[in-house]
Enzyme design. Structure first.
Site, PDB file in Angstrom:
ATOM      1  N   LYS A 245      24.933  57.231  47.583  1.00 36.56           N
ATOM      2  CA  LYS A 245      25.737  56.246  48.056  1.00 36.56           C
ATOM      3  C   LYS A 245      25.639  56.667  49.672  1.00 36.56           C
ATOM      4  O   LYS A 245      26.093  57.720  49.841  1.00 36.56           O
ATOM      5  CB  LYS A 245      26.840  55.934  47.665  1.00 36.56           C
ATOM      6  CG  LYS A 245      26.886  55.370  46.142  1.00 36.56           C
ATOM      7  CD  LYS A 245      26.329  53.920  46.410  1.00 36.56           C
ATOM      8  CE  LYS A 245      26.418  53.350  44.781  1.00 36.56           C
ATOM      9  NZ  LYS A 245      25.922  51.853  45.063  1.00 36.56           N
TER      10      LYS A 245
ATOM     11  N   LYS B 255      19.224  44.381  36.831  1.00 39.96           N
ATOM     12  CA  LYS B 255      20.429  44.981  35.991  1.00 39.96           C
ATOM     13  C   LYS B 255      20.614  43.749  34.888  1.00 39.96           C
ATOM     14  O   LYS B 255      20.385  42.550  35.209  1.00 39.96           O
ATOM     15  CB  LYS B 255      21.648  45.119  36.728  1.00 39.96           C
ATOM     16  CG  LYS B 255      21.621  46.160  37.889  1.00 39.96           C
ATOM     17  CD  LYS B 255      22.669  46.315  38.746  1.00 39.96           C
ATOM     18  CE  LYS B 255      22.425  47.491  39.680  1.00 39.96           C
ATOM     19  NZ  LYS B 255      23.781  47.669  40.794  1.00 39.96           N
TER      20      LYS B 255
END
Length: 326
Positions: A106, A213
């Site tokens: 991240k 997803k």
């Protein structure tokens, strides 16, 4: 066909699962798991999502719980996930992903700096070695200019790709052209799963890779159709699911993911609890393609508060009504 609301609510359980570190701004993940004729399934749109956006998540839950999906493989490779942590926390985090040779890091986290990002990515590369695949994920928080500057500094660490460096499709397309000589591929996540037209990013030539997803795209069946039409390499990732939702993602990854990429489905390692005694944790860099065997005792132990349970049940009722009138 849409199951009756009463049938859904009769087998609906809301859990609150604590996380090891803050991720996506939360330290506890709330989720609803339901049992259908095909097995356990999950409905867990993030709490800030409105009912319209949550409708795809309910379609996904129904697709997995009311449809038999045959596994296309026994297991799928997964990446380690490194939140926006200081460098000295990187090695212990990576140790929770035994055998993984890919890491997603991240970056662009509010309250951190580009120097923080560079130090974090450098430590991931040091710990994992020169042959590992390293990805960065900005969640669309950079402008085009910020992304260009950041990726010029991060490129020397040998990035497999940068995931959603900018928010919009035009920004991604401009950035991709701008960095064509840098050797950093662009992956689209939010521009696929949160878009009214998930194929727009592919048509615009704005990405080299699609991150898909299962829950946000309406389930395994719908996501496979999007991947087939897009014609781009695909990486299947989680939406911070319980092991029930991770199972849904694993079935999708086994059927649709491109060779040479690791799925972002090792995120059970980010939780201190789950709904099953056998969570889908990475072993040898892989997670199994199977449905989670949900534990009644764990459902009770990690049950959300009565107030939060009532909130989720009311949400399910509203979203079910949207699907009934669609």
């Amino acid at each position: 066909m849409l199951p009756d609301l009463a049938d859904l609510l009769s087998e609906a359980h809301v859990v609150a699962l604590p996380m090891r570190v803050r991720f996506r701004g939360i330290t506890v993940r709330e989720a609803m798991v339901l049992r259908g004729p095909a097995g356990w399934t999950e409905f867990s749109p993030f709490v800030e999502y409105d009912d319209g956006e949550s409708a795809a998540w309910l379609r996904a839950a129904l697709d997995f719980g009311w449809t038999t999906h045959e596994p296309a493989a026994e297991s799928v490779p997964v990446n380690a996930t490194v939140p926006a942590v200081p460098p000295d926390e990187v090695a212990p985090l990576l140790a929770r992903y035994p055998g993984c040779t890919t890491a997603k890091v991240k970056v662009a986290e509010p309250g951190t700096t580009l120097d923080d990002d560079v130090a974090r990515v450098a430590e991931v590369r040091r710990v994992m070695g020169p042959d590992a695949a390293v990805r960065v994920d900005a969640n669309g928080l950079w402008s085009e200019d910020q992304a260009a500057r950041a990726l010029e500094r991060l490129a020397p660490f040998g990035l497999q790709y940068a995931e959603q460096p900018c928010r919009t499709v035009p920004e991604l397309a401009a950035l991709r052209a701008r960095l064509s000589g840098l050797g950093v591929a662009i992956a689209a996540d939010e521009s696929v799963r949160k878009a009214s037209d998930p194929l727009a990013v592919a048509r615009a030539g704005a990405a080299d890779v699609l991150v898909v997803k299962a829950q946000p795209l309406g389930g395994i069946t719908a996501a496979r159709a999007i991947v087939a039409e897009a014609g781009l390499p695909c990486v299947v990732s989680s939406a911070l699911d319980t092991s029930v939702g991770l199972g849904m993602g694993a079935f999708l990854a086994a059927a649709a993911m491109s060779p040479g990429y690791a799925a972002g489905l090792g995120t059970a390692a980010m939780f201190t609890a789950d709904v099953t005694a056998s969570p889908l944790l990475p072993v040898g860099g892989q997670v199994p393609v199977r449905r989670a065997d949900v534990s009644a005792e764990l459902l009770q132990r990690h049950a959300a508060s009565p107030e939060r349970t009532a909130w989720w049940r009311a949400r399910l009722e509203r979203v079910h009504a949207l699907l009934a009138t669609a």
